[in-house]
Design an enzyme around this catalytic site. Structure first.
Site, short mmCIF file in Angstrom:
data_model
loop_
_atom_site.label_atom_id
_atom_site.label_comp_id
_atom_site.label_asym_id
_atom_site.label_seq_id
_atom_site.Cartn_x
_atom_site.Cartn_y
_atom_site.Cartn_z
N GLY A 17 0.87 -1.18 0.00
CA GLY A 17 0.00 0.00 0.00
C GLY A 17 0.91 1.23 0.00
N GLY A 18 2.07 1.08 -0.63
CA GLY A 18 3.12 2.11 -0.59
C GLY A 18 2.77 3.40 -1.31
N ALA A 23 1.07 5.97 3.78
CA ALA A 23 2.49 5.88 3.39
C ALA A 23 3.04 7.28 3.12
CB ALA A 23 2.64 4.99 2.17
N ASP A 175 -1.17 1.21 17.34
CA ASP A 175 -2.08 2.27 17.78
C ASP A 175 -1.15 3.46 17.93
OD1 ASP A 175 -3.31 4.22 19.43
OD2 ASP A 175 -4.79 2.72 20.02
N HIS A 176 -1.25 4.42 17.02
CA HIS A 176 -0.18 5.44 17.00
C HIS A 176 -0.15 6.27 18.28
CE1 HIS A 176 -3.28 8.32 15.64
NE2 HIS A 176 -2.43 9.28 15.96
N HIS A 238 -7.55 4.45 20.87
CA HIS A 238 -6.67 5.46 21.47
C HIS A 238 -7.04 5.79 22.92
CE1 HIS A 238 -5.39 5.72 17.43
NE2 HIS A 238 -6.21 6.65 17.01
C1 BG6 Z 1 -6.85 8.52 13.99
C2 BG6 Z 1 -8.33 8.69 13.77
O1 BG6 Z 1 -6.57 7.21 14.42
O2 BG6 Z 1 -6.42 9.44 14.98
C3 BG6 Z 1 -8.63 10.11 13.35
O3 BG6 Z 1 -8.77 7.79 12.77
C4 BG6 Z 1 -8.05 11.10 14.33
O4 BG6 Z 1 -10.04 10.31 13.21
C5 BG6 Z 1 -6.59 10.80 14.61
O5 BG6 Z 1 -8.19 12.40 13.76
C6 BG6 Z 1 -6.06 11.65 15.73
O6 BG6 Z 1 -4.68 11.47 15.86
P1 BG6 Z 1 -3.73 12.63 16.42
O7 BG6 Z 1 -2.39 12.00 16.45
O8 BG6 Z 1 -3.85 13.77 15.45
O9 BG6 Z 1 -4.26 12.98 17.76
#
Ligand code: BG6
Length: 482
Positions: A17-18, A23, A175-176, A238
């Site tokens: 999916g590059g 990406a 989960d970023h 999150h």
């Molecule tokens: C994402 C969501 O995982 O996180 C988005 O899908 C959201 O809807 C985003 O805007 C928020 O991330 P951050 O890092 O900007 O707080």
């Protein structure tokens, strides 16, 4: 304070999916910044793979354009050197074209990571092809993104599909939020200081608030968002992760399974949510700016762009201390913070006229990452004992000096952790399933009741009813401010 950069061993990272949005916006700029920081060795290989027919040179142009747009001010003089480690393979993820070529491009005896930057319906087919074409060795790691399912059943199915070809120790579910500097700082603050932990329980903490407020709407993501809503998009992952880190017991060591075992226990101890403890909202149009229903293209949409919840954790530490969660789009400011609100002193020696004062520990995730401890002092000046609350403010950018701005963003850290083989900041399969097991009945509750979200104005703090959720408990939300 000098931050240390420890280079990782040479690796191959394939971004399947590059040519996609993730990406361009996140993965490639993150790799570039780590390269510039000296962490990615010159003999690493980054291979984009996607359906679009392109050669290496074409993809390098694509990557260069993505860096121009999204790498920000960060950069290094030798961009050409970074581009030289980039390659491309045209790949049919549901067919056979390209897989043999991809296998032939990979190096020997090195970590190979495959980042599935595609929708979850493709996770299973890709995992299967990696195995078929001999790319699922013991040193292989796969990285998958949210949404990891849309309910417990689909998440289980994804876990089963992946488990057919890879061990849990090879699967990195991103989960970023877990890659954000201050989110990790939550663990450092809690478990690296003697000061807080003795007070970290229902005897001393009145309640905790977790707010993730955004000013953006769902522009351009309407189709996905209409099916997800704030509960699935933000809370299940999150906010749940933040809740776990704030509420978990101290793990015996900072090791992937020790940390994740403790997080899992928190999720499993969550009470079901009563319908009166949920408030859902939908943002209205604002002048020329479309409202939620226009953004998702459904004039009768019942999906929420805002949600507030009162959560209870049934265990010894937290029984009696509610945790209030709230997240929404098009709110007053972009801010994410956790507020730990301590109880009143058992007795006020200053009498009722001194008013009510509480210590609040605020952990600001973004912007202006830092912590802020509200303490009560005497108001300066003559004329009796008047009390006032003042912040003991520690913005990390101030405290840490110039190094604070070099803090890697979430994707930089997480991708390097994949290469290093450290799963601490990734969700384990059972954790994701437990989070869905708690989320599903909440969603089913409002679906069965047929309740619609309450409209709210852009630039507000969400529907008034969310304020009432707190007021009825004699509490109030902290202000949403940048
Ligand atoms: C994402 C969501 O995982 O996180 C988005 O899908 C959201 O809807 C985003 O805007 C928020 O991330 P951050 O890092 O900007 O707080």
């Amino acid at each position: 304070m000098v931050s240390r950069v420890i280079p990782v061993d040479p690796f191959d990272l394939v971004v399947i999916g590059g040519t996609g949005d993730l990406a361009r916006r996140k993965i490639l700029p993150a790799l570039y910044r780590r390269f510039c920081a000296g962490q990615v060795p010159d003999d690493a290989q980054i291979i984009g793979a996607a359906r679009t027919a392109m050669d290496d040179a074409g993809y390098r142009d694509f990557v260069g354009a993505a860096l121009d747009e999204f790498a920000g001010a960060a950069g290094c003089e030798d961009r050409a050197r970074f581009l030289s480690i980039i390659g491309y393979v045209t790949l049919d993820v549901l067919g056979d074209a390209g897989w043999t070529e991809l296998a032939g491009r990979l190096g020997q005896d090195r970590v190979q990571a495959f980042y599935f930057s595609v929708g979850p319906s493709l996770f299973g087919p890709i995992a299967e092809r990696l195995q078929t074409y001999g790319m699922a060795g013991p040193d292989t790691r796969i990285v998958v993104e949210k949404p990891f399912g849309r309910d417990l059943t689909s998440a289980r199915a994804l876990n089963t599909d992946l488990a057919r070809h890879f061990d849990e120790g090879q699967i990195y579910r991103i989960d970023h939020y877990l890659g954000k500097e201050t989110v990790q700082n939550l663990m450092a603050i809690r478990f690296g200081n003697m000061l807080f932990e003795p007070l970290w329980n229902s005897q001393y903490v009145d309640h905790i608030q977790i707010t993730v407020a955004e000013t953006v709407g769902v522009e351009g993501r309407g189709e996905y968002y209409e099916r997800a809503g704030a509960m699935r998009d933000m809370v299940q992952n999150h906010l749940m992760q933040l809740l776990c880190l704030i509420a978990m017991e101290p793990p015996s060591k900072f090791d992937p399974d020790a940390v994740r075992d403790e997080k899992l226990k928190v999720i499993r101890a969550l009470d079901p949510i009563a319908p009166e403890d949920v408030v859902r909202g939908q943002y209205l149009a604002d002048g020329d700016r479309p409202g939620f229903r226009e953004h998702v293209g459904n004039a009768e949409s019942t999906t929420e762009s805002f949600i507030a919840l009162k959560v209870r954790i049934s265990n010894w530490r937290w029984a009696g201390t509610p945790i209030y969660l709230r997240t929404g789009k098009r709110l007053r400011a972009r801010t994410s913070e956790i507020d730990v609100v301590f109880k009143d002193t058992p007795h006020s020696i200053f009498g009722p006229e001194a008013g009510r004062h509480r210590n609040i520990l605020t952990i600001r995730l973004q912007p202006n990452e830092g912590i802020d401890l509200g303490v009560t002092i005497k108001e300066p000046g003559p004329g009796g004992m008047r009390l006032v609350d003042v912040p003991l403010d520690m913005t990390f950018a101030q405290a840490l000096g110039p190094d604070a701005k070099d803090v890697p963003d979430a994707y930089e850290r997480l991708i390097m952790d994949v290469v290093r083989g450290n799963q601490t900041l990734f969700m384990r399969g059972d954790e994701v399933e437990a989070a869905w097991a708690w989320t599903d009945p909440v969603i089913a509750g409002w679906e069965e009741a047929g309740t619609a979200p309450i409209p709210y104005d852009t630039g507000s703090a969400g529907p008034e009813e969310s304020l009432a959720l707190m007021h009825r408990d004699g509490r109030r939300w902290r202000e949403i401010r940048a």
